[in-house]
Scaffold this motif. Structure first.
Motif, PDB file in Angstrom:
ATOM      1  N   PRO A  60      52.677 -42.547  12.042  1.00 12.77           N
ATOM      2  CA  PRO A  60      53.552 -42.815  10.888  1.00 12.77           C
ATOM      3  C   PRO A  60      52.978 -42.310   9.569  1.00 12.77           C
ATOM      4  N   ARG A 109      61.510 -39.559  10.619  1.00 13.50           N
ATOM      5  CA  ARG A 109      60.491 -40.515  11.006  1.00 13.50           C
ATOM      6  C   ARG A 109      59.376 -40.636   9.985  1.00 13.50           C
ATOM      7  N   GLY A 110      59.391 -39.766   8.983  1.00 12.11           N
ATOM      8  CA  GLY A 110      58.286 -39.757   8.024  1.00 12.11           C
ATOM      9  C   GLY A 110      58.361 -40.902   7.053  1.00 12.11           C
ATOM     10  N   CYS A 111      57.877 -42.016   7.433  1.00 14.31           N
ATOM     11  CA  CYS A 111      57.921 -43.195   6.588  1.00 14.31           C
ATOM     12  C   CYS A 111      56.749 -44.092   6.928  1.00 14.31           C
ATOM     13  N   ALA A 112      56.790 -45.330   6.429  1.00 16.75           N
ATOM     14  CA  ALA A 112      55.783 -46.350   6.755  1.00 16.75           C
ATOM     15  C   ALA A 112      54.387 -45.945   6.313  1.00 16.75           C
ATOM     16  N   THR A 113      54.273 -45.446   5.085  1.00 16.65           N
ATOM     17  CA  THR A 113      52.941 -45.115   4.583  1.00 16.65           C
ATOM     18  C   THR A 113      52.475 -46.112   3.539  1.00 16.65           C
ATOM     19  N   GLU A 117      45.212 -48.593  11.140  1.00 18.33           N
ATOM     20  CA  GLU A 117      46.113 -47.853  10.249  1.00 18.33           C
ATOM     21  C   GLU A 117      45.498 -47.694   8.866  1.00 18.33           C
ATOM     22  N   LEU A 120      53.024 -38.424   9.668  1.00 21.04           N
ATOM     23  CA  LEU A 120      54.364 -37.860   9.534  1.00 21.04           C
ATOM     24  C   LEU A 120      54.817 -37.842   8.077  1.00 21.04           C
ATOM     25  N   ALA A 121      54.496 -38.890   7.343  1.00 20.79           N
ATOM     26  CA  ALA A 121      54.875 -38.930   5.931  1.00 20.79           C
ATOM     27  C   ALA A 121      54.115 -37.874   5.130  1.00 20.79           C
ATOM     28  N   ASP A 152      44.772 -44.234   7.042  1.00 21.76           N
ATOM     29  CA  ASP A 152      45.398 -43.995   5.747  1.00 21.76           C
ATOM     30  C   ASP A 152      44.356 -43.635   4.690  1.00 21.76           C
TER      31      ASP A 152
END
Length: 420
Positions: A123, A210-214, A81, A126-127, A85
């Motif tokens: 994730p 669902r656009g979160c967890a960044t 991840e 999506l963000a 990122d």
């Protein structure tokens, strides 16, 4: 030993059972069993061919089982991840789709299974899509296309199986498809951008939800995240660089251990290894079932009949490589199963025809990424679930993903024809 029609009937039985949601490994074993009997073999001959085919899978199975250490480490430490990122943030919102595709390529190329790579990148992607106004289908295509591009240059099960079947070095096979992978990445960026414009900039509800967890909370540093993959690449590169061979059986788990240590998670080593094992057990069992089918097909007339068909159609012998894996990956909805059966069955014919082993393996491997994401396989549903997409909408993305796989395949053939 077995007739061509018997072998084909066995494949059809296995495909029908898979489509009917039977366990793929059992479906393949049953298909092999009935294919051998229908093909004219006695019960002992059929069972012997199935066992022989399964035994030929053992080197690949062992390497895949140990690769679970690396996959588990990269996913559970947050390294995969973090890498994704970092790539997406580096390229920014302006090049968001290209960044998502590149991130998925890299995560897949360092040893994460392609479906897990998409789930891992989703994730973050999506963000980014929520902020940049990117529709979900275009975003999914970027991840699927990037995963397909990375799959042909990764130490994943299909690459290992192809390398073992043709007796070539894993590192050399991965490097052989670098240019095709880059071509597939470029096609992914183009198609996903085109799809985004066609659909429009409106962000779908699923992205908003669902656009979160960044956030980077709990993720390791970038240098710690890449430490494991760097060690794997360095170890595998020893053979072509200085002639000192380190088998993937050693290199892949070594990279996983280094990743765990670099991230300071050594106390959870057993947990991460167990997670990685849970991700490769299914593939390993699938390969055993695939081996039983390969044992029947290899001992049938299908090999010679395929070569004869190429002659009748005036196609060159090397066309057997991408064509066989294209058909079998589509039939099984699995890159690993399709590439493995094709490699085990047709490697001898391709080598006898004068096609270099490394080029044949590369073309066959690339061909297996064209129509592997059909609805009767797990990749189709895993990638749809990663972005909250229904089956109907996921099917609309399928042709674009097939074009990406076709791009890497055509590029691999061109590389062979040019003599590179």
């Amino acid at each position: 030993m077995f007739s061509t029609w018997g072998a084909l009937t066995g494949l059809v039985i296995a495909i029908v059972l898979i489509v009917r949601k039977a366990t793929p490994a059992y479906a393949l074993v049953l298909g092999a069993f009935f294919g051998g009997l229908i093909g004219g073999g006695t019960l002992p001959e059929t069972v012997s061919a199935m066992i022989s085919g399964a035994q030929s899978m053992m080197p690949s199975v062992l390497r895949i089982l140990t690769s679970g250490v690396l996959a588990g480490a990269l996913v559970k430490t947050g390294s995969a991840e973090k890498i994704a990122d970092a790539v997406i943030r580096a390229l920014g919102a302006r090049f968001a789709l290209a960044a998502v595709a590149l991130a998925t390529l890299i995560v897949t190329a360092v040893g994460v299974f392609v479906d897990i790579a998409v789930i891992t990148v989703a994730p973050v992607a999506l963000a980014i899509a929520r902020r940049a106004g990117i529709p979900v289908p275009a975003l999914l295509l970027a991840m699927v296309g990037g995963g397909k591009a990375g799959n042909v240059i990764s130490p994943n099960p299909n690459t290992i199986a192809a390398a073992d079947a043709f007796g070539v070095d894993l590192t050399s096979l991965m490097m052989k498809n670098v240019v095709p992978a880059l071509c597939a990445l470029a096609m992914t960026a183009f198609l996903s951008a085109m799809l985004a414009k066609r659909i429009g900039a409106a962000v779908e509800t699923s992205v908003e939800e669902r656009g979160c967890a960044t956030e980077e909370t709990g993720l390791p540093s970038l240098w710690a995240s890449v430490a494991g993959p760097v060690v794997v690449v360095a170890l595998l590169a020893l053979r072509p660089v200085c002639g000192f061979a380190v088998d993937p059986l050693v290199a892949l788990p070594a990279g996983g251990i280094v990743s765990i240590l670099a991230c300071g998670r050594w106390r959870r080593t057993a947990e991460y290894c167990e997670f990685g094992l849970s991700k490769v057990v299914g593939v390993s069992i699938l390969l055993v079932g695939t081996g039983t089918v390969a044992g029947i097909v290899k001992n049938s007339g299908l090999n010679a009949d395929m070569v004869s068909l190429l002659d009748v159609c005036h196609l060159p012998a090397f066309a057997l490589a991408p064509l066989s894996s294209f058909l079998l990956s589509g039939a099984t909805a699995s890159t690993t199963a399709g590439v493995t059966i094709a490699a085990q069955t047709f490697s001898g014919a391709l080598l006898d025809a004068g096609v270099p082993a490394l080029s044949a393996a590369a073309m066959l491997h690339a061909g297996g990424t064209i129509i592997d994401a059909l609805p009767h396989g797990s990749f189709f549903h895993a990638t749809a679930g990663a972005v909250g997409m229904n089956i109907k909408d996921r099917l609309k993305v399928f042709p674009f993903g097939a074009l990406v796989g076709a791009t890497s395949t055509v590029a691999s053939v061109i590389v062979y024809l040019l003599g590179f």
